[in-house]
Design a protein around this motif. Structure first.
Motif, PDB file in Angstrom:
ATOM      1  N   UNK A 317     -21.409  46.791 -18.921  1.00  0.00           N
ATOM      2  CA  UNK A 317     -21.843  48.184 -19.006  1.00  0.00           C
ATOM      3  C   UNK A 317     -21.227  48.932 -20.183  1.00  0.00           C
ATOM      4  N   UNK A 318     -22.022  49.781 -20.815  1.00  0.00           N
ATOM      5  CA  UNK A 318     -21.512  50.570 -21.926  1.00  0.00           C
ATOM      6  C   UNK A 318     -22.618  51.262 -22.697  1.00  0.00           C
ATOM      7  N   UNK A 319     -22.286  52.382 -23.321  1.00  0.00           N
ATOM      8  CA  UNK A 319     -23.230  53.137 -24.122  1.00  0.00           C
ATOM      9  C   UNK A 319     -23.307  52.549 -25.527  1.00  0.00           C
ATOM     10  N   UNK A 320     -24.491  52.569 -26.120  1.00  0.00           N
ATOM     11  CA  UNK A 320     -24.655  52.088 -27.482  1.00  0.00           C
ATOM     12  C   UNK A 320     -25.037  50.622 -27.537  1.00  0.00           C
ATOM     13  N   UNK A 321     -24.768  49.982 -28.683  1.00  0.00           N
ATOM     14  CA  UNK A 321     -25.189  48.594 -28.889  1.00  0.00           C
ATOM     15  C   UNK A 321     -24.063  47.725 -29.435  1.00  0.00           C
ATOM     16  N   UNK A 322     -22.811  48.175 -29.310  1.00  0.00           N
ATOM     17  CA  UNK A 322     -21.701  47.361 -29.793  1.00  0.00           C
ATOM     18  C   UNK A 322     -21.687  46.026 -29.053  1.00  0.00           C
ATOM     19  N   UNK A 323     -21.594  44.955 -29.801  1.00  0.00           N
ATOM     20  CA  UNK A 323     -21.616  43.618 -29.218  1.00  0.00           C
ATOM     21  C   UNK A 323     -22.874  42.849 -29.552  1.00  0.00           C
ATOM     22  N   UNK A 324     -23.951  43.564 -29.878  1.00  0.00           N
ATOM     23  CA  UNK A 324     -25.221  42.869 -30.131  1.00  0.00           C
ATOM     24  C   UNK A 324     -25.134  41.951 -31.351  1.00  0.00           C
ATOM     25  N   UNK A 325     -24.633  42.470 -32.473  1.00  0.00           N
ATOM     26  CA  UNK A 325     -24.609  41.659 -33.691  1.00  0.00           C
ATOM     27  C   UNK A 325     -23.571  40.548 -33.603  1.00  0.00           C
ATOM     28  N   UNK A 326     -22.430  40.838 -32.966  1.00  0.00           N
ATOM     29  CA  UNK A 326     -21.445  39.791 -32.761  1.00  0.00           C
ATOM     30  C   UNK A 326     -21.973  38.700 -31.849  1.00  0.00           C
ATOM     31  N   UNK A 327     -22.705  39.101 -30.799  1.00  0.00           N
ATOM     32  CA  UNK A 327     -23.308  38.131 -29.888  1.00  0.00           C
ATOM     33  C   UNK A 327     -24.388  37.318 -30.598  1.00  0.00           C
ATOM     34  N   UNK A 328     -25.106  37.968 -31.516  1.00  0.00           N
ATOM     35  CA  UNK A 328     -26.115  37.247 -32.291  1.00  0.00           C
ATOM     36  C   UNK A 328     -25.469  36.135 -33.130  1.00  0.00           C
ATOM     37  N   UNK A 329     -24.324  36.454 -33.736  1.00  0.00           N
ATOM     38  CA  UNK A 329     -23.600  35.459 -34.527  1.00  0.00           C
ATOM     39  C   UNK A 329     -23.112  34.308 -33.647  1.00  0.00           C
ATOM     40  N   UNK A 330     -22.602  34.647 -32.463  1.00  0.00           N
ATOM     41  CA  UNK A 330     -22.149  33.611 -31.538  1.00  0.00           C
ATOM     42  C   UNK A 330     -23.296  32.707 -31.111  1.00  0.00           C
ATOM     43  N   UNK A 331     -24.420  33.314 -30.759  1.00  0.00           N
ATOM     44  CA  UNK A 331     -25.555  32.518 -30.303  1.00  0.00           C
ATOM     45  C   UNK A 331     -26.051  31.586 -31.403  1.00  0.00           C
ATOM     46  N   UNK A 332     -26.027  32.059 -32.650  1.00  0.00           N
ATOM     47  CA  UNK A 332     -26.466  31.216 -33.765  1.00  0.00           C
ATOM     48  C   UNK A 332     -25.592  29.976 -33.910  1.00  0.00           C
ATOM     49  N   UNK A 333     -24.346  30.060 -33.417  1.00  0.00           N
ATOM     50  CA  UNK A 333     -23.431  28.912 -33.464  1.00  0.00           C
ATOM     51  C   UNK A 333     -23.512  28.064 -32.197  1.00  0.00           C
ATOM     52  N   UNK A 334     -24.351  28.480 -31.239  1.00  0.00           N
ATOM     53  CA  UNK A 334     -24.537  27.697 -30.017  1.00  0.00           C
ATOM     54  C   UNK A 334     -23.808  28.217 -28.803  1.00  0.00           C
ATOM     55  N   UNK A 335     -23.210  29.418 -28.883  1.00  0.00           N
ATOM     56  CA  UNK A 335     -22.480  29.992 -27.748  1.00  0.00           C
ATOM     57  C   UNK A 335     -23.438  30.472 -26.664  1.00  0.00           C
ATOM     58  N   UNK A 336     -22.901  30.636 -25.463  1.00  0.00           N
ATOM     59  CA  UNK A 336     -23.661  31.167 -24.326  1.00  0.00           C
ATOM     60  C   UNK A 336     -23.367  32.654 -24.179  1.00  0.00           C
ATOM     61  N   UNK A 337     -24.414  33.471 -24.081  1.00  0.00           N
ATOM     62  CA  UNK A 337     -24.275  34.915 -23.962  1.00  0.00           C
ATOM     63  C   UNK A 337     -24.907  35.378 -22.661  1.00  0.00           C
ATOM     64  N   UNK A 338     -24.161  36.124 -21.868  1.00  0.00           N
ATOM     65  CA  UNK A 338     -24.674  36.743 -20.650  1.00  0.00           C
ATOM     66  C   UNK A 338     -24.529  38.256 -20.736  1.00  0.00           C
ATOM     67  N   UNK A 339     -25.333  38.964 -19.947  1.00  0.00           N
ATOM     68  CA  UNK A 339     -25.262  40.422 -19.878  1.00  0.00           C
ATOM     69  C   UNK A 339     -25.198  40.864 -18.426  1.00  0.00           C
ATOM     70  N   UNK A 340     -24.564  41.998 -18.204  1.00  0.00           N
ATOM     71  CA  UNK A 340     -24.602  42.612 -16.870  1.00  0.00           C
ATOM     72  C   UNK A 340     -26.007  43.134 -16.625  1.00  0.00           C
TER      73      UNK A 340
END
Length: 380
Positions: A317-340
């Motif tokens: 949970x949180x206001x705004x979009x902080x984390x989206x671009x960092x998560x995009x970079x992680x996913x491009x490297x094969x990481x698993x991303x989950x959201x609340x």
């Protein structure tokens, strides 16, 4: 229709200042002011405001007691005002646990360096809380629990007392419309680190999750919570006292170890760097132009360079979009991303940003998040 606001503070100057800011927005309206917690409890019943701004230290009845009574008798989204001190941090965390949904520093110069930005942020926070309806927190001994439901497309959160809104081990993938609940199963992927990023509603969400982790959780954990510098020592200390795992405020040179959570210090940026076969933390001031200190994007991006795809990252949970671009970079490297999931968030901004961009693979209710992480993190 304007959101109705009750302003509670024993300082006539602060009541007047907050009222002016609220009434300066066409979407907000002050319907009453109270000088102490007891008046707040009475006026909450009488005026039925959609949001209450609440001071902590007041005569007759303090703000924390007032929050508990209001959430038990006339549940209303509450925004706390707090001093940026160690005692102020502890009191604010108590208020959040009592049922308040958000907080801001009481000194406007601590909210933002620019006066106009501080005013806009206060109005924005009140509007965000005003679009949700909160249900009763029962008194001690009651079998039921507090729940929160939306009045618009934004969805509010549960606190530690929130009713479970889903069956154990069920998750709803709301990335696609009409998605159905599905049983979560461990993917079998091996990880080296868990990252969790959050903002508004995060302190209660993190407490909900981390207190369920076993002492032998197999990976180090990085926590990036938008929070003032004066608050992170108190918050990490509180979590450490409640959790089976160890929790500490991160410091430069900390060597990551399994079963330990490192909370990013407020006002700073948290990075990772390689040290032989292991990794250690680096805390820096960062760019003055950054909107968030700490920033989820910056820590996630740093982790992508060190760990590549061996990362499980969760956006809460949180206001705004902080984390989206960092998560995009992680996913491009094969990481698993989950959201609340949307229904259990105080503010569905940050999780929505990663879900709507197709970055997260699952949207999980808060009360199911810990068990889902534990299952996914288990070593084969």
């Amino acid at each position: 229709m304007a959101i109705k606001v009750l302003v509670v503070d024993d300082s006539s100057f602060f009541r007047r200042r907050v009222s002016e800011i609220v009434n300066n927005s066409p979407d907000l309206e002050v319907v009453g002011v109270a000088t102490n917690g007891q008046e707040a409890v009475t006026m909450a019943k009488k005026l039925n405001p959609q949001v209450i701004t609440m001071d902590i230290e007041m005569p007759v009845m303090d703000g924390i007691t007032a929050v508990r009574k209001i959430m038990a008798d006339n549940p209303t989204p509450i925004l706390m005002f707090s001093s940026l001190t160690h005692d102020g941090a502890k009191a604010t965390l108590d208020a959040l646990e009592a049922g308040a949904l958000d907080f801001l520093p009481k000194r406007f110069e601590d909210i933002a360096t620019n006066k106009a930005d501080a005013i806009a942020l206060l109005q924005q926070r009140i509007k965000a809380l005003g679009h949700r309806r909160v249900f009763r927190t029962p008194r001690a001994g009651s079998a039921s629990r507090e729940t929160v439901t939306p009045t618009d497309t934004s969805r509010p959160t549960s606190s530690l007392r929130t009713a479970r809104t889903s069956v154990t081990d069920k998750v709803a993938n709301k990335t696609a419309p009409g998605a159905v609940k599905t049983t979560i199963r461990a993917s079998g992927k091996k990880y080296k680190i868990l990252l969790i990023g959050t903002s508004t509603g995060g302190p209660v969400a993190l407490q909900n999750i981390l207190t369920k982790f076993p002492a032998d959780y197999p990976h180090p954990i990085l926590l990036i919570q938008h929070m003032p510098a004066a608050f992170t020592p108190a918050f990490s200390s509180r979590l450490n006292g409640l959790c089976k795992i160890s929790v500490k405020e991160a410091k430069t040179g900390d060597v990551l170890r399994p079963g330990c959570a490192y909370l990013a210090p407020g006002g700073m940026q948290l990075l990772l760097e390689k040290m032989g076969a292991s990794s250690r933390l680096k805390v820096i001031a960062g760019n003055e132009d950054m909107n968030y200190k700490p920033s989820v994007d910056i820590t996630f991006a740093s982790a992508s360079k060190i760990y590549g795809g061996d990362v499980l990252a969760v956006v809460l949970t949180g206001m705004g979009a902080d984390g989206r671009e960092g998560a995009r970079m992680l996913k491009a490297r094969g990481a698993t991303i989950w959201a609340q999931d949307e229904a259990s968030c105080v503010v569905y901004g940050m999780p929505q940003a990663v879900a709507s961009a197709g970055i997260s693979s699952l949207s999980i209710p808060l009360d199911d998040m810990a068990q889902a992480i534990i299952k996914e993190s288990a070593r084969g």
